[in-house]
Design a protein around this motif. Structure first.
Motif, PDB file in Angstrom:
ATOM      1  N   GLY A  78       0.790  -1.293  -0.131  1.00 25.61           N
ATOM      2  CA  GLY A  78      -0.045   0.110   0.067  1.00 25.61           C
ATOM      3  C   GLY A  78       0.885   1.200  -0.165  1.00 25.61           C
ATOM      4  N   TYR A  79       2.101   1.119   0.264  1.00 21.20           N
ATOM      5  CA  TYR A  79       2.973   2.420  -0.044  1.00 21.20           C
ATOM      6  C   TYR A  79       3.656   2.466  -1.195  1.00 21.20           C
ATOM      7  CZ  TYR A  79       2.845   2.564   5.273  1.00 21.20           C
ATOM      8  OH  TYR A  79       2.520   2.584   6.530  1.00 21.20           O
ATOM      9  N   LYS A  80       3.484   3.899  -1.748  1.00 13.98           N
ATOM     10  CA  LYS A  80       4.120   4.089  -2.977  1.00 13.98           C
ATOM     11  C   LYS A  80       5.448   4.912  -2.633  1.00 13.98           C
ATOM     12  CE  LYS A  80      -0.101   4.335  -5.516  1.00 13.98           C
ATOM     13  NZ  LYS A  80      -0.831   5.008  -6.160  1.00 13.98           N
ATOM     14  N   LEU A  81       6.381   5.004  -3.483  1.00 14.12           N
ATOM     15  CA  LEU A  81       7.674   5.845  -3.277  1.00 14.12           C
ATOM     16  C   LEU A  81       7.512   7.098  -2.789  1.00 14.12           C
ATOM     17  CD1 LEU A  81      10.634   5.756  -3.661  1.00 14.12           C
ATOM     18  CD2 LEU A  81      10.462   6.490  -6.010  1.00 14.12           C
ATOM     19  N   LYS A  82       6.314   8.001  -3.235  1.00 16.89           N
ATOM     20  CA  LYS A  82       6.284   9.436  -2.731  1.00 16.89           C
ATOM     21  C   LYS A  82       5.978   9.431  -1.356  1.00 16.89           C
ATOM     22  CE  LYS A  82       1.639   9.814  -4.373  1.00 16.89           C
ATOM     23  NZ  LYS A  82       0.713  10.494  -5.227  1.00 16.89           N
ATOM     24  N   ASP A  83       5.175   8.282  -0.878  1.00 17.45           N
ATOM     25  CA  ASP A  83       4.981   8.190   0.465  1.00 17.45           C
ATOM     26  C   ASP A  83       5.981   7.898   1.212  1.00 17.45           C
ATOM     27  OD1 ASP A  83       2.149   8.375  -0.037  1.00 17.45           O
ATOM     28  OD2 ASP A  83       1.730   6.430  -0.425  1.00 17.45           O
ATOM     29  N   LEU A  84       6.998   7.044   0.960  1.00 11.08           N
ATOM     30  CA  LEU A  84       8.092   6.836   1.609  1.00 11.08           C
ATOM     31  C   LEU A  84       9.014   7.913   1.795  1.00 11.08           C
ATOM     32  CD1 LEU A  84       8.709   3.092   0.614  1.00 11.08           C
ATOM     33  CD2 LEU A  84       7.627   3.937   2.682  1.00 11.08           C
ATOM     34  N   LYS A  85       8.920   8.819   0.804  1.00  9.42           N
ATOM     35  CA  LYS A  85       9.966   9.996   0.673  1.00  9.42           C
ATOM     36  C   LYS A  85       9.989  10.763   2.216  1.00  9.42           C
ATOM     37  CE  LYS A  85      11.054  10.562  -4.351  1.00  9.42           C
ATOM     38  NZ  LYS A  85      10.857  11.227  -5.468  1.00  9.42           N
ATOM     39  N   SER A  86       8.868  11.012   2.455  1.00 10.61           N
ATOM     40  CA  SER A  86       8.268  11.988   3.379  1.00 10.61           C
ATOM     41  C   SER A  86       8.807  10.942   4.768  1.00 10.61           C
ATOM     42  CB  SER A  86       6.927  12.215   3.446  1.00 10.61           C
ATOM     43  OG  SER A  86       6.316  11.335   3.862  1.00 10.61           O
ATOM     44  N   LYS A  87       8.827   9.805   4.870  1.00  9.36           N
ATOM     45  CA  LYS A  87       9.129   9.115   6.138  1.00  9.36           C
ATOM     46  C   LYS A  87      10.680   9.143   6.524  1.00  9.36           C
ATOM     47  CE  LYS A  87       4.889   7.991   6.336  1.00  9.36           C
ATOM     48  NZ  LYS A  87       4.153   8.717   6.966  1.00  9.36           N
ATOM     49  N   GLY A  88      10.950   8.965   7.634  1.00  6.02           N
ATOM     50  CA  GLY A  88      12.323   8.733   8.148  1.00  6.02           C
ATOM     51  C   GLY A  88      12.983   7.533   7.913  1.00  6.02           C
ATOM     52  N   PHE A  89      14.128   7.496   8.026  1.00  4.64           N
ATOM     53  CA  PHE A  89      15.038   6.092   7.729  1.00  4.64           C
ATOM     54  C   PHE A  89      14.652   4.865   9.043  1.00  4.64           C
ATOM     55  CE2 PHE A  89      18.278   3.152   8.796  1.00  4.64           C
ATOM     56  CZ  PHE A  89      18.774   2.712   7.442  1.00  4.64           C
ATOM     57  N   ASP A  90      14.341   5.589  10.261  1.00  6.50           N
ATOM     58  CA  ASP A  90      14.061   4.703  11.169  1.00  6.50           C
ATOM     59  C   ASP A  90      12.652   3.958  10.920  1.00  6.50           C
ATOM     60  OD1 ASP A  90      16.508   4.945  12.545  1.00  6.50           O
ATOM     61  OD2 ASP A  90      15.581   6.788  13.720  1.00  6.50           O
ATOM     62  N   PHE A  91      11.642   4.926  10.265  1.00  2.00           N
ATOM     63  CA  PHE A  91      10.502   4.408  10.264  1.00  2.00           C
ATOM     64  C   PHE A  91      10.429   3.092   9.330  1.00  2.00           C
ATOM     65  CE2 PHE A  91       6.288   4.512   7.811  1.00  2.00           C
ATOM     66  CZ  PHE A  91       5.582   4.316   8.748  1.00  2.00           C
ATOM     67  N   ILE A  92      11.187   3.577   8.044  1.00  2.00           N
ATOM     68  CA  ILE A  92      11.116   2.586   6.892  1.00  2.00           C
ATOM     69  C   ILE A  92      12.034   1.171   7.422  1.00  2.00           C
ATOM     70  CG2 ILE A  92      12.353   2.188   4.684  1.00  2.00           C
ATOM     71  CD1 ILE A  92      11.847   5.181   3.987  1.00  2.00           C
ATOM     72  N   GLN A  93      13.099   1.403   8.244  1.00  2.00           N
ATOM     73  CA  GLN A  93      13.777   0.187   8.860  1.00  2.00           C
ATOM     74  C   GLN A  93      12.577  -0.690   9.320  1.00  2.00           C
ATOM     75  OE1 GLN A  93      17.000  -0.452   7.936  1.00  2.00           O
ATOM     76  NE2 GLN A  93      16.647  -2.480   9.192  1.00  2.00           N
ATOM     77  N   GLU A  94      11.885   0.087  10.301  1.00  2.00           N
ATOM     78  CA  GLU A  94      10.867  -0.890  11.090  1.00  2.00           C
ATOM     79  C   GLU A  94       9.783  -1.515  10.360  1.00  2.00           C
ATOM     80  OE1 GLU A  94       9.074   1.666  14.401  1.00  2.00           O
ATOM     81  OE2 GLU A  94      10.808   2.291  14.692  1.00  2.00           O
ATOM     82  N   MET A  95       9.526  -1.051   9.186  1.00  2.36           N
ATOM     83  CA  MET A  95       8.332  -1.491   8.340  1.00  2.36           C
ATOM     84  C   MET A  95       9.217  -2.720   7.658  1.00  2.36           C
ATOM     85  SD  MET A  95       6.542   1.630   6.415  1.00  2.36           S
ATOM     86  CE  MET A  95       7.094   0.997   5.038  1.00  2.36           C
ATOM     87  N   PHE A  96      10.496  -2.569   7.467  1.00  2.00           N
ATOM     88  CA  PHE A  96      11.209  -3.737   6.554  1.00  2.00           C
ATOM     89  C   PHE A  96      11.323  -4.981   7.775  1.00  2.00           C
ATOM     90  CE2 PHE A  96      12.420  -1.203   3.018  1.00  2.00           C
ATOM     91  CZ  PHE A  96      12.472  -2.032   1.922  1.00  2.00           C
ATOM     92  N   ASP A  97      11.621  -4.596   9.052  1.00  2.00           N
ATOM     93  CA  ASP A  97      11.795  -5.560   9.964  1.00  2.00           C
ATOM     94  C   ASP A  97      10.559  -6.246  10.229  1.00  2.00           C
ATOM     95  OD1 ASP A  97      14.549  -4.936  10.305  1.00  2.00           O
ATOM     96  OD2 ASP A  97      14.155  -3.458  12.182  1.00  2.00           O
ATOM     97  N   ARG A  98       9.469  -5.428  10.254  1.00  5.76           N
ATOM     98  CA  ARG A  98       8.161  -5.941  10.681  1.00  5.76           C
ATOM     99  C   ARG A  98       7.658  -7.059   9.641  1.00  5.76           C
ATOM    100  NH1 ARG A  98       4.207  -1.594  11.432  1.00  5.76           N
ATOM    101  NH2 ARG A  98       6.100  -0.182  10.868  1.00  5.76           N
ATOM    102  N   ALA A  99       7.994  -6.478   8.163  1.00  2.00           N
ATOM    103  CA  ALA A  99       7.787  -7.474   6.866  1.00  2.00           C
ATOM    104  C   ALA A  99       8.524  -8.706   6.918  1.00  2.00           C
ATOM    105  CB  ALA A  99       8.219  -6.555   5.606  1.00  2.00           C
ATOM    106  N   ARG A 100       9.708  -8.740   7.451  1.00  2.00           N
ATOM    107  CA  ARG A 100      10.562  -9.709   7.438  1.00  2.00           C
ATOM    108  C   ARG A 100      10.324 -10.761   8.508  1.00  2.00           C
ATOM    109  NH1 ARG A 100      15.807  -8.949  10.178  1.00  2.00           N
ATOM    110  NH2 ARG A 100      15.779  -6.676   9.313  1.00  2.00           N
ATOM    111  N   GLU A 101       9.769 -10.265   9.745  1.00  2.00           N
ATOM    112  CA  GLU A 101       9.512 -10.974  10.579  1.00  2.00           C
ATOM    113  C   GLU A 101       7.914 -11.789  10.219  1.00  2.00           C
ATOM    114  OE1 GLU A 101       8.733  -8.906  14.185  1.00  2.00           O
ATOM    115  OE2 GLU A 101      10.992  -8.304  14.564  1.00  2.00           O
ATOM    116  N   GLU A 102       7.282 -11.094   9.521  1.00  2.00           N
ATOM    117  CA  GLU A 102       6.024 -11.792   9.099  1.00  2.00           C
ATOM    118  C   GLU A 102       6.361 -12.947   8.029  1.00  2.00           C
ATOM    119  OE1 GLU A 102       3.269  -8.577   7.381  1.00  2.00           O
ATOM    120  OE2 GLU A 102       3.164  -7.923   9.401  1.00  2.00           O
ATOM    121  N   LEU A 103       7.277 -12.411   7.206  1.00  2.00           N
ATOM    122  CA  LEU A 103       7.593 -13.502   6.389  1.00  2.00           C
ATOM    123  C   LEU A 103       8.001 -14.730   6.984  1.00  2.00           C
ATOM    124  CD1 LEU A 103       9.224 -11.427   3.282  1.00  2.00           C
ATOM    125  CD2 LEU A 103       7.127 -13.008   3.427  1.00  2.00           C
ATOM    126  N   MET A 104       8.859 -14.572   7.796  1.00  2.00           N
ATOM    127  CA  MET A 104       9.516 -15.670   8.631  1.00  2.00           C
ATOM    128  C   MET A 104       8.582 -16.516   9.531  1.00  2.00           C
ATOM    129  SD  MET A 104      13.123 -13.915  10.122  1.00  2.00           S
ATOM    130  CE  MET A 104      13.594 -15.269  10.994  1.00  2.00           C
TER     131      MET A 104
END
Length: 139
Positions: A3-29
């Protein structure tokens, strides 16, 4: 991440994006672990279907012939005639021999290796003779 697009992620900080990736990785695992458990359960079920558990109280007999019991290879053969009857004598490497009156009965009691051994012996004996010589003897 859905549901996120590139323009939505531009306004977010690195920590927020890192948390999203970590949650996604945990869900996949977790999903992979669930799939692995389901596959393991299926394999276990199949194995249990193939496995028959026999209690210790029952006696079990197994009809198996150990490989060490197999008779030794054939080393010789002769045809014995007694009157009108012919007998096939098959000699084995251990010195034992067996007599057969009917050729088809002999073939029923042989395995593939026995047939190959007998074929080699017969072929070696008659390899040097010609068919014409045998016909002359027959006539």
């Amino acid at each position: 991440m859905e549901g996120y697009k590139l323009k939505d992620l531009k306004s977010k900080g690195f920590d927020f994006i890192q948390e999203m990736f970590d949650r996604a990785r945990e869900e996949l695992m977790q999903e992979n672990a669930k799939k692995q458990n389901v596959e393991d359960d299926k394999e276990t079920t199949k194995l249990k279907q193939c496995l028959e558990i026999i209690p210790d109280e029952e006696e079990v007999t197994i009809d198996a012939i150990p490989l060490a019991v197999k008779s030794p290879s054939i080393v010789g053969w002769k045809i014995h005639k007694e009157g009108r009857k012919s007998y096939y004598r098959i000699m084995r490497a251990d010195g034992k021999s067996q007599m057969y009156m009917i050729f088809s009965q002999m073939l029923k009691s042989f395995d593939k290796q026995d047939l190959e051994d007998l074929y080699k012996l017969v072929k070696a004996k008659y390899e040097s003779t010609r068919l014409v010589d045998d016909l002359d003897l027959l006539l």
